[in-house]
Enzyme design. Structure first.
Site, PDB file in Angstrom:
ATOM      1  N   LYS A 115       0.805  -1.219   0.000  1.00 13.30           N
ATOM      2  CA  LYS A 115       0.000   0.000   0.000  1.00 13.30           C
ATOM      3  C   LYS A 115       0.840   1.272   0.000  1.00 13.30           C
ATOM      4  O   LYS A 115       0.347   2.339  -0.353  1.00 13.30           O
ATOM      5  CB  LYS A 115      -0.962  -0.008   1.187  1.00 13.30           C
ATOM      6  CG  LYS A 115      -2.080  -1.039   1.034  1.00 13.30           C
ATOM      7  CD  LYS A 115      -3.135  -0.898   2.105  1.00 13.30           C
ATOM      8  CE  LYS A 115      -4.288  -1.865   1.845  1.00 13.30           C
ATOM      9  NZ  LYS A 115      -5.370  -1.739   2.846  1.00 13.30           N
ATOM     10  N   LYS A 198      -7.892  -9.827  -8.959  1.00 13.78           N
ATOM     11  CA  LYS A 198      -8.948 -10.210  -8.042  1.00 13.78           C
ATOM     12  C   LYS A 198     -10.009  -9.118  -7.958  1.00 13.78           C
ATOM     13  O   LYS A 198      -9.701  -7.928  -7.961  1.00 13.78           O
ATOM     14  CB  LYS A 198      -8.341 -10.457  -6.656  1.00 13.78           C
ATOM     15  CG  LYS A 198      -9.302 -10.962  -5.606  1.00 13.78           C
ATOM     16  CD  LYS A 198      -8.545 -11.206  -4.307  1.00 13.78           C
ATOM     17  CE  LYS A 198      -9.487 -11.620  -3.193  1.00 13.78           C
ATOM     18  NZ  LYS A 198      -8.741 -11.845  -1.920  1.00 13.78           N
ATOM     19  N   LYS A 201     -12.771  -3.823  -4.099  1.00 12.79           N
ATOM     20  CA  LYS A 201     -13.174  -2.421  -4.148  1.00 12.79           C
ATOM     21  C   LYS A 201     -12.026  -1.517  -4.541  1.00 12.79           C
ATOM     22  O   LYS A 201     -12.217  -0.508  -5.215  1.00 12.79           O
ATOM     23  CB  LYS A 201     -13.727  -1.991  -2.775  1.00 12.79           C
ATOM     24  CG  LYS A 201     -15.233  -2.094  -2.658  1.00 12.79           C
ATOM     25  CD  LYS A 201     -15.915  -1.159  -3.652  1.00 12.79           C
ATOM     26  CE  LYS A 201     -17.430  -1.244  -3.554  1.00 12.79           C
ATOM     27  NZ  LYS A 201     -18.072  -0.395  -4.566  1.00 12.79           N
TER      28      LYS A 201
END
Length: 337
Positions: A115, A198, A201
């Site tokens: 991230k 995958k 969201k």
């Protein structure tokens, strides 16, 4: 205390609706687990604060997530459903565990590295860095024997196990060292527009994700526009035909028919037939799910009472664990007046 093995699982309220992957990879498994486990299921709203969200959005999404748990079949009488922030022991245990976690160990967590790879660590908040420690506290508070996790969360569970063993070794046995409950029965659900990634969201485009609370007609249109592959043969090959393989996986999961049987049934048929069948199978399951969720959201006061009762039951377990931890690490107990 129940003789059944205890299981705990939480889900973040990071969107207005859960998606197909959440349903197959988590919700449907939770419903099965509550039958033969002492189960606790929660909405981890504290974790959701690691990304920017408006207060009104977070409150609404928290309620929607809880409603969707129950719409899927989680029985709050059998398995308490609660909101993480309603059980302050989560944050309190997290602080104790953070003092036992090496900085280097926390920095090696894959999710944090992934991230921060794009924006850099200067753009990340400390909550994102300590996220796995709060996750460890979530699990250890309930003395869970098993934790349903996907492969992407396995590293976080290993940190949880390390912390439990470290605490037990330093202070005496206190925590159950949990085992992962990895769901093998459902393959990964991929993005309808990019079947090499995958469905999620954060990664999926609006047309690539099937949201459980979306209007059925909108989801049907997304299936019709799903990316397929070259050629006309319907066969299961994740490498050569990822789009077709994804549609077959979805249809299999919602129809209950094995993929090899489906391949035989679609012999001589086209991709449009497969898309239509997948859309119909999904709609059959999630249309009533959507109606149940909206009905629960329409009874907000009752939904909030269910969550309050769930938090009371969760605190009954969590407070006992935290009291043992505080005593063992040497914190002075408050004087009761």
């Amino acid at each position: 205390m129940s003789d059944k093995p205890r299981v705990l699982s939480l889900m973040q309220p990071t969107a207005d609706s859960l998606h197909l992957g959440n349903y197959l990879g988590a919700l449907r498994q939770w419903v099965a687990l509550q039958e033969d486990h002492e189960a606790f299921f929660g909405v981890c709203d504290l974790h959701a604060l690691t990304v920017e969200v408006t207060p009104a959005e977070l409150r609404q999404r928290t309620l929607r997530a809880a409603a969707q748990f129950m719409a899927a079949g989680v029985d709050p009488e059998a398995a308490p459903v609660f909101v993480q922030s309603h059980v302050p022991e989560h944050a309190e245990l997290m602080w104790v565990l953070s003092t036992m976690t090496g900085f280097g160990h926390a920095a090696r967590m894959t999710q944090f590295k992934d991230k921060t790879a794009k924006g850099g660590q200067d753009q990340a908040n400390v909550g994102l860095f300590t996220y796995p420690i709060l996750m460890a506290a979530d699990i250890l508070l309930y003395q869970a024997d098993k934790v349903p996790v996907g492969e992407d969360q396995r590293q976080h569970l290993e940190l949880t196990r390390d912390l439990a063993q470290r605490f037990n070794s330093r202070y005496s046995p206190t925590f159950v060292v949990p085992e992962p409950h990895i769901v093998k029965s459902v393959g990964r659900i991929m993005d309808l527009q990019d079947p090499t990634v995958k469905m999620s969201k954060s990664a999926s485009s609006p047309n690539g994700i099937i949201e459980l609370l979306e209007e059925p007609a909108v989801n049907a249109k997304k299936f019709r526009s799903a990316v397929t592959d070259s050629g006309r043969e319907i066969s299961y090959d994740e490498e050569a035909k990822p789009g077709v393989a994804n549609l077959l996986s979805i249809l299999s999961a919602f129809s209950g028919r094995p993929i090899d049987v489906l391949v035989g049934e679609f012999e001589g048929k086209g991709y449009g037939d497969l898309k239509g069948a997948a859309a119909d199978a999904v709609a059959t399951v999630i249309s009533p799910f959507r109606e149940r969720t909206l009905a629960l959201m329409g009874e907000r006061s009752e939904l909030e009472q269910i969550l309050a009762r769930g938090a009371d039951r969760a605190r009954g377990v969590a407070s006992r664990t935290l009291a043992k931890v505080y005593k063992k690490v040497g914190l002075l107990p408050p004087v009761r007046r």
